[in-house]
Scaffold this active site. Structure first.
Site, short mmCIF file in Angstrom:
data_model
loop_
_atom_site.label_atom_id
_atom_site.label_comp_id
_atom_site.label_asym_id
_atom_site.label_seq_id
_atom_site.Cartn_x
_atom_site.Cartn_y
_atom_site.Cartn_z
N LYS A 170 -4.07 12.04 -9.05
CA LYS A 170 -3.72 11.92 -7.64
C LYS A 170 -3.29 13.28 -7.11
O LYS A 170 -2.40 13.91 -7.67
CB LYS A 170 -2.55 10.93 -7.44
CG LYS A 170 -2.76 9.57 -8.09
CD LYS A 170 -3.83 8.77 -7.38
CE LYS A 170 -3.99 7.41 -7.98
NZ LYS A 170 -4.56 7.42 -9.33
N HIS A 221 0.82 -1.21 0.00
CA HIS A 221 0.00 0.00 0.00
C HIS A 221 0.86 1.27 0.00
O HIS A 221 0.61 2.21 -0.74
CB HIS A 221 -0.91 -0.01 1.23
CG HIS A 221 -1.70 1.23 1.40
ND1 HIS A 221 -2.78 1.54 0.60
CD2 HIS A 221 -1.57 2.27 2.25
CE1 HIS A 221 -3.28 2.70 0.98
NE2 HIS A 221 -2.56 3.16 1.98
N HIS A 264 3.18 7.52 -3.89
CA HIS A 264 4.25 6.73 -4.46
C HIS A 264 5.59 7.02 -3.80
O HIS A 264 5.93 8.16 -3.57
CB HIS A 264 4.40 7.03 -5.95
CG HIS A 264 3.54 6.17 -6.81
ND1 HIS A 264 3.67 4.81 -6.84
CD2 HIS A 264 2.56 6.48 -7.67
CE1 HIS A 264 2.80 4.32 -7.69
NE2 HIS A 264 2.11 5.32 -8.21
#
Length: 366
Positions: free
Chosen positions: A300, A215, A257
């Site tokens: 995002k 995750h 990320h």
């Protein structure tokens, strides 16, 4: 007879089990969502308000308490020990447009060039980088698809942990946690890291489909919907969204990320950098940048992310904060500058004797 409808908010329904108010030193019960006894820190399952209501003196004595000052000191030690970080000549970034708070949700690409102008990929041959990158490929992209963990993947997890534990940074972290009575041996610490980070739990329909490592560092896709409508918060999971890079926790969206993952995906044309809303005060690596970008066509809006740190640095800081301040802001100091990390535990399943998996960890945007 008249029927009266009583509408209860989630707060009305769930406040009691989520709180330590009136529950300090209550005996452990596996039915409880979180705990308020002296062992809860060891098992990463204290309620978020444990410190406020119970004011513990540690596991056996006050010397075992991890104070705010301890966190500032150990984080500076870990910062100094990040010998595998990128050097200034290893990375050239091109942040381009700085978005205002009103612009971060606009989904507009205001930066025509990629974020990364240059990365010295020789970095990726270092053992901790190489073992980390191998792990990124090991995950199904869609939530709800049970992970098929092969023997090779288990070996890669063990190899990553073995390589990071060779570093001065992780040895310093273990020494600190050992001194604070969190772990009796390095073997116990590594075994707990493996469960905490790589243990599988369900974010979907009961399938064992997710882990904290996946995750936080790899990102994942979410089933439900076919378009990105509504998904404009920090990798959030909202109705109509398909891809998700995080989760919503009490209305706050988290997850982003890792910089290595971002670079590799941008190089492949899968990530498109849009803008940044924050550029950290550090003039060497690791630095922190707040990013907006699209990933595989889905927008995002992300909180701050480390740039140029080694895998063990990020892994170590998140571990420290998850153990010391689970569910709370963890205030650190890196090179004389303040930085805070937020972690959350996965509350729906446990391992060992009630220990909780790490659900998410991220740098809090200033």
């Amino acid at each position: 007879p008249r029927t009266t409808l009583l509408f209860l908010s989630p707060k009305d329904l769930y406040t009691a089990p989520d709180s330590c108010k009136g529950r300090c030193e209550e005996p452990y019960s596996k039915e409880d969502e979180c705990h308020c006894n002296a062992e809860c820190e060891r098992y990463h399952n204290c309620c978020e308000d444990y410190y406020r209501h119970c004011r513990p003196v540690g596991f056996s004595s006050s010397r075992d308490t991890i104070t705010d000052e301890d966190l500032l000191h150990i984080s500076e030690q870990l910062y100094e020990a990040d010998h595998n970080k990128a050097q200034p000549t290893d990375i050239a970034i091109n942040p381009q447009y700085q978005a205002s708070p009103d612009e971060t949700g606009d989904q507009e690409d205001r930066s025509p060039q990629p974020l990364y102008k240059y990365v010295n990929e020789e970095l990726f041959s270092k053992p901790t980088y190489a073992s980390f990158i191998k792990l990124l490929d090991n995950y199904q992209r869609v939530t709800g698809r049970e992970e098929d963990v092969t023997a090779e993947e288990l070996r890669e997890q063990d190899n990553f942990l073995r390589e990071v534990m060779k570093t001065e940074l992780m040895k310093k972290l273990f020494a600190f946690l050992h001194k604070k009575n969190r772990y009796g041996s390095e073997q116990e610490f590594v075994a707990d890291l493996k469960e905490m980070w790589f243990g599988l739990y369900s974010r979907g329909d009961g399938e064992q489909d997710s882990s904290g490592f996946e995750h936080i560092f790899s990102g994942r896709a979410c089933t439900g919907g076919t378009g990105g409508a509504g998904q404009h918060q920090a990798g959030g999971f909202t109705p109509g969204s398909r891809l998700c890079l995080g989760e919503v926790k009490k209305g706050k969206v988290s997850g982003f990320h890792n910089w290595i993952r971002f670079y590799l995906l941008e190089k492949q044309g899968i990530v498109n950098y849009f803008s940044h809303n924050f550029n950290g005060p550090w003039d060497t690596y690791p630095d922190v940048l707040g990013l907006q970008f699209s990933w595989d066509g889905f927008y995002k809006e992300v909180g701050s992310a480390f740039i140029g740190c080694s895998p063990e640095f990020e892994f170590g800081l998140y571990t420290l904060c998850f153990i010391a301040r689970p569910g709370r802001a963890c205030h650190l100091s890196l090179g004389g500058y303040s930085l805070s990390i937020q972690t959350y535990a996965w509350t729906k399943s446990t391992y060992g004797n009630g220990k909780k998996y790490i659900a998410t960890a991220y740098v809090i945007s200033p």
